[in-house]
Design an enzyme around this catalytic site. Structure first.
Site, PDB file in Angstrom:
ATOM      1  CB  CYS A  82     -50.692  58.813  57.956  1.00 62.60           C
ATOM      2  SG  CYS A  82     -50.606  60.473  58.640  1.00 62.60           S
ATOM      3  CB  CYS A 220     -47.798  61.350  65.780  1.00 68.20           C
ATOM      4  SG  CYS A 220     -47.407  59.794  64.963  1.00 68.20           S
TER       5      CYS A 220
HETATM    6  N1  LIG Z   1     -44.140  59.221  60.180  1.00 66.38           N
HETATM    7  C1  LIG Z   1     -44.890  57.961  60.204  1.00 66.38           C
HETATM    8  C2  LIG Z   1     -46.120  58.023  59.278  1.00 66.38           C
HETATM    9  C3  LIG Z   1     -47.067  59.144  59.650  1.00 66.38           C
HETATM   10  C4  LIG Z   1     -47.617  58.930  61.014  1.00 66.38           C
HETATM   11  C5  LIG Z   1     -48.345  60.103  61.646  1.00 66.38           C
HETATM   12  N2  LIG Z   1     -48.318  61.359  60.955  1.00 66.38           N
HETATM   13  C6  LIG Z   1     -49.763  59.702  62.003  1.00 66.38           C
HETATM   14  O1  LIG Z   1     -50.651  60.569  62.120  1.00 66.38           O
HETATM   15  O2  LIG Z   1     -49.979  58.494  62.236  1.00 66.38           O
HETATM   16  C7  LIG Z   1     -43.973  56.830  59.723  1.00 66.38           C
HETATM   17  O3  LIG Z   1     -43.258  57.000  58.746  1.00 66.38           O
HETATM   18  O4  LIG Z   1     -44.016  55.783  60.322  1.00 66.38           O
END
Ligand SMILES: N[C@H](CCC[C@H](N)C(=O)O)C(=O)O
Length: 290
Positions: A82, A220
């Site tokens: 993340c 994200c």
């Molecule tokens: N939801 C993503 C993980 C968190 C990614 C996002 N919050 C970031 O800042 O990279 C997944 O399960 O692949």
């Protein structure tokens, strides 16, 4: 009771818990606290709930200090990486140790972070397009092909992303377009669905429908790196270029070079609180969050 803190990175918000705290059922805890209707709330926070819970084990004896980071998402799934969460984790560790460098151990690998006040840069590793690395259920990389009505390129930036370059990200009804792509058979582990559109300044607007949140987030980090990586793959930017990628929650700076990538942006501490632990188990979710 459990001591927690809340941080966000460009609006991607996380409850942060020291792994030493007594949380017997992490999934149940995360599902309850992240709920946008009934989850954790505080006067200092813009929004109730969260995009995930970061359980952080700090090992200060290392130099630079190390954190073992586990992200449990609102659906109870555990994510391999993340980008914004890791930036928040680095800031949390810097507050505790006074260090301005942190090593973060994630399921997707160990990443170095630099903390400069409220600005945190995290190493994100080399974006992967190989089928088995994303993963995609085929022999060739998936580049600019139509999946469930959206022309996407599949890349792993710590987690799988399906990236679509569109005219204008705000013109897309992401909540209806994204789920069929997120669950498409070609993605055995599912995928985050990320939209990008070019800005006049040479950067990109970004929107992401996140696996494990099962909805659009305000930012994200792995998605921002995915935008820059695919832009480079498609010849939209030069290798080694640093570009501004702008999700709804703010601006991120991404650099993709041969064999590595970097994500930079602000981190905000929202509040500290005490919350009750959670014992009951939520509805089961399958391994890939599908
Ligand atoms: N939801 C993503 C993980 C968190 C990614 C996002 N919050 C970031 O800042 O990279 C997944 O399960 O692949």
């Amino acid at each position: 009771m459990v001591d927690v803190e809340k941080y966000h990175g460009t609006g991607n918000d996380f409850v942060v818990v020291d792994a030493d705290e007594d949380v017997p059922n992490r999934r149940a805890f995360a599902v309850e606290l992240c709920d946008r209707e009934h989850g954790i709330d505080h006067p200092a926070s813009e929004r109730r709930g969260a995009d995930g819970v970061l359980f952080l084990a700090l090992e200060p004896a290392y130099n630079p200090p190390r954190i073992v980071m586990t992200l449990v998402q609102p659906d109870g799934s555990v994510a391999g990486m993340c980008g914004n969460g890791a930036r928040c984790a680095a800031k949390w560790a810097a507050e505790r140790t006074g260090a301005d460098e942190v090593m973060i151990d994630t399921p997707s690998g160990t990443r170095h972070a630099d903390v400069d006040g409220d600005d945190v840069t995290i190493e994100m590793g080399a974006p992967v397009f190989d089928p088995e690395g994303v993963p995609v259920d085929r022999d060739e990389p998936l580049v600019e092909e139509t999946v469930e009505g959206l022309t996407v390129t599949a890349v792993n930036t710590g987690v799988p992303h399906a990236v679509a370059f569109v005219e204008e990200v705000d013109a897309v009804d992401l909540e209806s377009v994204a789920p069929p792509v997120r669950h498409a058979d070609v993605f055995p582990d599912g995928a985050n669905v990320t939209l990008a559109s070019p800005t006049p300044e040479g950067g990109f607007r970004q929107r992401t429908f996140e696996r494990g949140v099962e909805g659009e987030t305000r930012s994200c980090g792995t998605g921002a790196v995915a935008v820059a990586a695919v832009a480079h793959r498609l010849g939209r930017i030069e290798a080694g270029a640093t570009v501004t990628v702008s999700p709804p929650g703010g601006d991120l700076r991404v650099t993709v070079e041969e064999g590595n990538s970097y994500l930079e942006g602000p981190v905000v501490f929202e509040f500290a609180a005490e919350v009750p632990t959670v014992e009951t188990d939520p509805e089961p979710v399958d391994a890939s969050g599908d």
